[in-house]
Design a protein around this motif. Structure first.
Motif, PDB file in Angstrom:
ATOM      1  N   GLY A 215       0.942  -1.306  -0.017  1.00 51.61           N
ATOM      2  CA  GLY A 215      -0.144   0.157  -0.004  1.00 51.61           C
ATOM      3  C   GLY A 215       0.715   1.242   0.008  1.00 51.61           C
ATOM      4  N   PRO A 216       0.210   2.634  -0.740  1.00 48.82           N
ATOM      5  CA  PRO A 216       1.038   3.580  -0.778  1.00 48.82           C
ATOM      6  C   PRO A 216       1.099   4.396   0.621  1.00 48.82           C
ATOM      7  N   LEU A 217       0.500   3.855   1.521  1.00 44.23           N
ATOM      8  CA  LEU A 217       0.946   4.810   2.710  1.00 44.23           C
ATOM      9  C   LEU A 217       2.225   4.059   3.663  1.00 44.23           C
ATOM     10  N   HIS A 218       2.486   2.777   3.055  1.00 38.74           N
ATOM     11  CA  HIS A 218       3.512   2.076   3.520  1.00 38.74           C
ATOM     12  C   HIS A 218       4.743   1.940   2.400  1.00 38.74           C
ATOM     13  N   GLY A 219       5.235   0.745   2.013  1.00 37.46           N
ATOM     14  CA  GLY A 219       6.324   0.515   1.275  1.00 37.46           C
ATOM     15  C   GLY A 219       5.943   0.927  -0.167  1.00 37.46           C
ATOM     16  N   GLY A 220       4.596   1.108  -0.443  1.00 33.80           N
ATOM     17  CA  GLY A 220       4.229   1.420  -1.958  1.00 33.80           C
ATOM     18  C   GLY A 220       4.662   3.142  -2.095  1.00 33.80           C
ATOM     19  N   ALA A 221       5.032   3.744  -1.118  1.00 39.82           N
ATOM     20  CA  ALA A 221       5.151   4.923  -1.226  1.00 39.82           C
ATOM     21  C   ALA A 221       6.528   5.285  -1.991  1.00 39.82           C
ATOM     22  N   ASN A 222       7.611   4.624  -2.097  1.00 39.66           N
ATOM     23  CA  ASN A 222       8.785   4.940  -2.691  1.00 39.66           C
ATOM     24  C   ASN A 222       8.501   4.880  -4.497  1.00 39.66           C
ATOM     25  N   LYS A 249      -4.999  19.593  -0.627  1.00 31.04           N
ATOM     26  CA  LYS A 249      -4.799  18.852   0.422  1.00 31.04           C
ATOM     27  C   LYS A 249      -4.269  17.435   0.033  1.00 31.04           C
ATOM     28  N   GLU A 250      -3.575  17.224  -1.117  1.00 27.43           N
ATOM     29  CA  GLU A 250      -2.785  16.140  -1.506  1.00 27.43           C
ATOM     30  C   GLU A 250      -1.907  15.621  -0.351  1.00 27.43           C
ATOM     31  N   LYS A 251      -1.580  14.283  -0.345  1.00 26.47           N
ATOM     32  CA  LYS A 251      -0.528  13.768   0.511  1.00 26.47           C
ATOM     33  C   LYS A 251       0.700  13.878  -0.300  1.00 26.47           C
ATOM     34  N   ILE A 252       1.857  14.219   0.240  1.00 30.29           N
ATOM     35  CA  ILE A 252       3.067  14.243  -0.518  1.00 30.29           C
ATOM     36  C   ILE A 252       3.888  13.117  -0.082  1.00 30.29           C
ATOM     37  N   GLY A 254       6.358   9.894   0.622  1.00 30.64           N
ATOM     38  CA  GLY A 254       7.580  10.083   1.057  1.00 30.64           C
ATOM     39  C   GLY A 254       7.843  11.109   2.452  1.00 30.64           C
ATOM     40  N   PHE A 255       6.634  11.748   2.783  1.00 33.75           N
ATOM     41  CA  PHE A 255       6.925  12.510   3.812  1.00 33.75           C
ATOM     42  C   PHE A 255       6.000  12.023   5.295  1.00 33.75           C
ATOM     43  N   GLY A 256       6.308  12.303   6.270  1.00 34.84           N
ATOM     44  CA  GLY A 256       5.606  12.317   7.399  1.00 34.84           C
ATOM     45  C   GLY A 256       5.873  11.009   7.936  1.00 34.84           C
ATOM     46  N   HIS A 257       5.368  10.856   9.135  1.00 32.81           N
ATOM     47  CA  HIS A 257       5.617   9.551   9.801  1.00 32.81           C
ATOM     48  C   HIS A 257       4.920   9.457  11.212  1.00 32.81           C
ATOM     49  N   ARG A 258       4.425   8.134  11.320  1.00 35.71           N
ATOM     50  CA  ARG A 258       3.569   8.011  12.516  1.00 35.71           C
ATOM     51  C   ARG A 258       4.440   7.888  13.877  1.00 35.71           C
ATOM     52  N   GLU A 300       6.845  24.551   4.444  1.00 36.51           N
ATOM     53  CA  GLU A 300       5.207  24.799   4.611  1.00 36.51           C
ATOM     54  C   GLU A 300       4.235  23.991   5.391  1.00 36.51           C
ATOM     55  N   LYS A 301       4.864  22.608   5.725  1.00 39.50           N
ATOM     56  CA  LYS A 301       3.952  21.996   6.580  1.00 39.50           C
ATOM     57  C   LYS A 301       4.823  21.443   7.838  1.00 39.50           C
ATOM     58  N   GLY A 302       6.044  21.622   7.954  1.00 40.51           N
ATOM     59  CA  GLY A 302       6.644  20.929   8.968  1.00 40.51           C
ATOM     60  C   GLY A 302       6.922  19.535   9.065  1.00 40.51           C
ATOM     61  N   LEU A 303       6.881  18.850   7.940  1.00 36.90           N
ATOM     62  CA  LEU A 303       7.014  17.429   7.613  1.00 36.90           C
ATOM     63  C   LEU A 303       8.155  17.052   7.003  1.00 36.90           C
ATOM     64  N   LEU A 304       8.947  15.956   7.672  1.00 36.34           N
ATOM     65  CA  LEU A 304      10.089  15.587   7.105  1.00 36.34           C
ATOM     66  C   LEU A 304      10.018  14.403   6.332  1.00 36.34           C
ATOM     67  N   PRO A 305      11.291  14.152   5.467  1.00 33.21           N
ATOM     68  CA  PRO A 305      11.272  12.839   4.608  1.00 33.21           C
ATOM     69  C   PRO A 305      11.360  11.789   5.417  1.00 33.21           C
ATOM     70  N   ASN A 306      10.441  10.661   5.082  1.00 34.90           N
ATOM     71  CA  ASN A 306      10.574   9.363   5.638  1.00 34.90           C
ATOM     72  C   ASN A 306      11.754   8.494   4.649  1.00 34.90           C
ATOM     73  N   VAL A 307      11.740   7.146   5.010  1.00 36.10           N
ATOM     74  CA  VAL A 307      13.013   6.339   4.215  1.00 36.10           C
ATOM     75  C   VAL A 307      12.473   6.420   3.026  1.00 36.10           C
ATOM     76  N   ASP A 308      11.263   6.276   2.500  1.00 38.37           N
ATOM     77  CA  ASP A 308      10.911   6.120   1.068  1.00 38.37           C
ATOM     78  C   ASP A 308      11.443   7.470   0.139  1.00 38.37           C
ATOM     79  N   PHE A 309      11.354   8.730   0.802  1.00 42.58           N
ATOM     80  CA  PHE A 309      11.790   9.726  -0.245  1.00 42.58           C
ATOM     81  C   PHE A 309      12.993   9.744  -1.145  1.00 42.58           C
TER      82      PHE A 309
HETATM   83  N1  ACO Z   1       1.610  15.207   2.944  1.00 43.68           N
HETATM   84  C1  ACO Z   1       0.670  16.044   3.315  1.00 43.68           C
HETATM   85  N2  ACO Z   1       0.352  16.006   4.589  1.00 43.68           N
HETATM   86  C2  ACO Z   1       0.467  14.888   5.480  1.00 43.68           C
HETATM   87  C3  ACO Z   1       1.519  13.946   5.115  1.00 43.68           C
HETATM   88  C4  ACO Z   1       1.987  14.117   3.847  1.00 43.68           C
HETATM   89  N3  ACO Z   1       3.110  13.128   3.554  1.00 43.68           N
HETATM   90  N4  ACO Z   1       1.772  13.146   6.248  1.00 43.68           N
HETATM   91  C5  ACO Z   1       0.757  13.566   7.215  1.00 43.68           C
HETATM   92  N5  ACO Z   1       0.442  14.724   6.654  1.00 43.68           N
HETATM   93  C6  ACO Z   1      -0.720  15.557   7.541  1.00 43.68           C
HETATM   94  C7  ACO Z   1      -2.022  15.087   7.321  1.00 43.68           C
HETATM   95  O1  ACO Z   1      -2.917  15.450   6.300  1.00 43.68           O
HETATM   96  C8  ACO Z   1      -2.588  15.402   9.006  1.00 43.68           C
HETATM   97  O2  ACO Z   1      -2.964  16.598   8.605  1.00 43.68           O
HETATM   98  P1  ACO Z   1      -4.456  17.121   9.369  1.00 43.68           P
HETATM   99  O3  ACO Z   1      -4.142  17.012  10.979  1.00 43.68           O
HETATM  100  O4  ACO Z   1      -4.502  18.700   8.931  1.00 43.68           O
HETATM  101  O5  ACO Z   1      -5.477  16.300   8.885  1.00 43.68           O
HETATM  102  C9  ACO Z   1      -1.438  15.265   9.725  1.00 43.68           C
HETATM  103  O6  ACO Z   1      -0.309  15.684   8.867  1.00 43.68           O
HETATM  104  C10 ACO Z   1      -1.293  13.813  10.169  1.00 43.68           C
HETATM  105  O7  ACO Z   1      -1.010  12.938   9.396  1.00 43.68           O
HETATM  106  P2  ACO Z   1      -1.769  11.370   9.632  1.00 43.68           P
HETATM  107  O8  ACO Z   1      -2.251  11.288   8.282  1.00 43.68           O
HETATM  108  O9  ACO Z   1      -2.931  11.481  10.399  1.00 43.68           O
HETATM  109  O10 ACO Z   1      -0.839  10.781   9.941  1.00 43.68           O
HETATM  110  P3  ACO Z   1      -0.544   9.049  10.319  1.00 43.68           P
HETATM  111  O11 ACO Z   1       0.396   8.958  11.485  1.00 43.68           O
HETATM  112  O12 ACO Z   1      -1.759   8.543  10.364  1.00 43.68           O
HETATM  113  O13 ACO Z   1       0.327   8.664   8.921  1.00 43.68           O
HETATM  114  C11 ACO Z   1       1.596   8.405   7.150  1.00 43.68           C
HETATM  115  C12 ACO Z   1       1.385   8.549   8.679  1.00 43.68           C
HETATM  116  C13 ACO Z   1       0.910   7.274   6.523  1.00 43.68           C
HETATM  117  C14 ACO Z   1       3.331   8.083   7.020  1.00 43.68           C
HETATM  118  C15 ACO Z   1       1.489   9.628   6.576  1.00 43.68           C
HETATM  119  O14 ACO Z   1       2.521  10.797   7.059  1.00 43.68           O
HETATM  120  C16 ACO Z   1       1.519   9.663   5.195  1.00 43.68           C
HETATM  121  O15 ACO Z   1       0.460   9.316   4.286  1.00 43.68           O
HETATM  122  N6  ACO Z   1       2.596   9.928   4.577  1.00 43.68           N
HETATM  123  C17 ACO Z   1       2.810   9.813   2.788  1.00 43.68           C
HETATM  124  C18 ACO Z   1       2.911   8.410   2.696  1.00 43.68           C
HETATM  125  C19 ACO Z   1       4.322   7.794   2.882  1.00 43.68           C
HETATM  126  O16 ACO Z   1       5.325   8.366   2.637  1.00 43.68           O
HETATM  127  N7  ACO Z   1       4.308   6.558   3.494  1.00 43.68           N
HETATM  128  C20 ACO Z   1       5.475   5.785   3.697  1.00 43.68           C
HETATM  129  C21 ACO Z   1       5.683   5.782   5.247  1.00 43.68           C
HETATM  130  S1  ACO Z   1       7.472   5.161   5.870  1.00 43.68           S
HETATM  131  C22 ACO Z   1       6.954   3.588   5.673  1.00 43.68           C
HETATM  132  O17 ACO Z   1       5.871   2.894   5.776  1.00 43.68           O
HETATM  133  C23 ACO Z   1       7.920   2.804   5.018  1.00 43.68           C
END
Ligand code: ACO
Length: 371
Positions: A215-222, A249-252, A254-258, A300-309
């Motif tokens: 899935g793209p929220l996990h490994g499929g992100a790369n 409001k698109e997710k970027i 390779g950014f963000g992490h739980r 813009e969002k304070g989000l940092l790159p994860n392993v996939d970026f």
């Molecule tokens: N781009 C834009 N906004 C983002 C992103 C992103 N990549 N990641 C998080 N946000 C925002 C969300 O929209 C949300 O904003 P809101 O509070 O205004 O609604 C807030 O940050 C919190 O994000 P959540 O989706 O609730 O965070 P969660 O912990 O559930 O998800 C995840 C983590 C899935 C990694 C998320 O950051 C994401 O979708 N990233 C992009 C996909 C990605 O790179 N996945 C790989 C992760 S690493 C791995 O699995 C190997």
């Protein structure tokens, strides 16, 4: 009942395979930075499965075992040739083939520790042959048998391209494998543990994990990161593109992490590799564009790159097809899945949480002609 959406912050098990504490990732207590700079992927496999770094004879034995088990049953490649191959994503092919591997293993349902360790070696050894074999079959070529004298990283690239890789590619690929090997209770590892906690077999556990990684929220992100970079095209178009995507409001990808809030410690290694490899290929635009995307997303969002970026531009620079990026992640993460599966079997209890019911109540059956 109170619920935690997405199980955020829920501690679901104990584990000694890997940890994320204060944004530091360790495998069996070894800092990922130390391992990334020094270890081979084979050493990491040994470490994850046994809890200590291998002595020379232990490493030789594992290397020999992996080499002896890399040949995939011919039936699996024959079946691949019947897939509607132009429509099949390599992660779907891998998921299917790993499930099929169990059909050809007489020990598939054998549950003792020794048999499970033998199966772990087979699965770890055969995944690279499946990924590279699928890639060749869809190009109308025959899979290439691994070479016993090449290491894990070199063999993968050799089986993919049919040529022995250069040292720069081997070093980079090995480091990428080390960095992706394990990651505490990520979604695919949790999936694997849930599956085998029913005392289902190891092939089912790894097959389920591959499904979750896809899935793209996990490994499929790369793969999605590379699609985004390709769409942006040039570094000077990155800022507009990202600002527009964020406004929509698109997710970027390779950014963000739980779990990480101060940044993913693996990203800096991949960033450095991306810089180095894009200089070697002469296509520095991928690194420059990635840097620009990082700057804009962080500002813009304070989000940092994860392993996939940055792994996207690393694999692209190694000449790897973009839809093979996630199967490469699986090739590495299999070592972590298998470590967690073995740990789960060693002290098992069924994983069965509850759901807080929010659906309709006290419904009465209505006959068909009265609905
Ligand atoms: N781009 C834009 N906004 C983002 C992103 C992103 N990549 N990641 C998080 N946000 C925002 C969300 O929209 C949300 O904003 P809101 O509070 O205004 O609604 C807030 O940050 C919190 O994000 P959540 O989706 O609730 O965070 P969660 O912990 O559930 O998800 C995840 C983590 C899935 C990694 C998320 O950051 C994401 O979708 N990233 C992009 C996909 C990605 O790179 N996945 C790989 C992760 S690493 C791995 O699995 C190997």
């Amino acid at each position: 009942m109170s619920t935690t959406r997405g199980l955020e912050g829920v501690v679901a098990t104990t584990s000694s395979v890997s940890s994320i504490i204060d944004d530091v990732l360790t495998y069996q207590g070894f800092d990922i930075d130390d391992l990334a700079d020094n270890a081979t992927f084979e050493e990491v496999i040994y470490l994850l499965w046994n809890g200590h770094l291998p002595k020379e004879n232990e490493l030789n034995e594992l290397t020999k075992d992996l080499a002896a088990n890399m040949d995939v049953p011919k039936e699996i490649f024959d079946f691949m040739k019947q897939y509607p191959i132009e429509k099949v994503h390599p992660m779907a092919a891998l998921r299917t083939a790993v499930s099929q591997l169990g059909l050809y293993d007489d020990e598939a349902d054998e549950m003792n520790e020794e048999a499970n360790k033998r199966k772990a070696v087979k699965i770890q050894a055969q995944i690279p042959a499946i990924v590279t074999g699928f890639s060749r079959i869809r190009e109308g070529k025959e899979p290439i048998a691994p070479k016993a004298d090449l290491g894990f990283a070199a063999n993968f690239l050799y089986m993919l391209n049919g040529e022995e890789p250069d040292e720069t590619s081997i070093t980079a690929f090995n480091k990428a494998l080390v960095l992706h090997a394990d990651h505490e209770l990520n979604a695919s590892t949790f999936t694997a543990r849930v599956c085998v906690a029913t005392l289902s077999d190891i092939y089912s556990g790894v097959t389920s994990a591959i499904g979750a990684l896809k899935g793209p929220l996990h490994g499929g992100a790369n793969e999605k990161v590379m699609a985004m970079l390709s769409e942006i095209g040039e570094p000077d178009k990155a800022e507009d593109y990202i600002k527009k995507a964020m406004a929509n409001k698109e997710k970027i990808m390779g950014f963000g992490h739980r779990v990480y809030k101060q940044g993913d410690p693996r990203a800096k290694h991949l960033r450095d590799m991306s810089e180095r490899l894009t200089k070697v290929t002469g296509e520095t635009k991928w690194y420059d564009m990635s840097l620009k995307v990082e700057e804009v997303v962080t500002n813009e969002k304070g989000l940092l790159p994860n392993v996939d970026f940055y792994s996207a531009s690393v694999y692209h620079s190694l000449g790897i097809d973009h839809d093979l990026f996630t199967p490469i992640f699986a090739t590495s993460r299999a070592s972590g899945w298998l470590a967690h599966i073995l740990e789960q079997y060693s002290d098992n209890r069924l994983i069965r949480p509850r759901a807080d019911y929010v659906g309709p109540d006290k419904q009465k059956y209505v006959p068909m002609d009265q609905r």
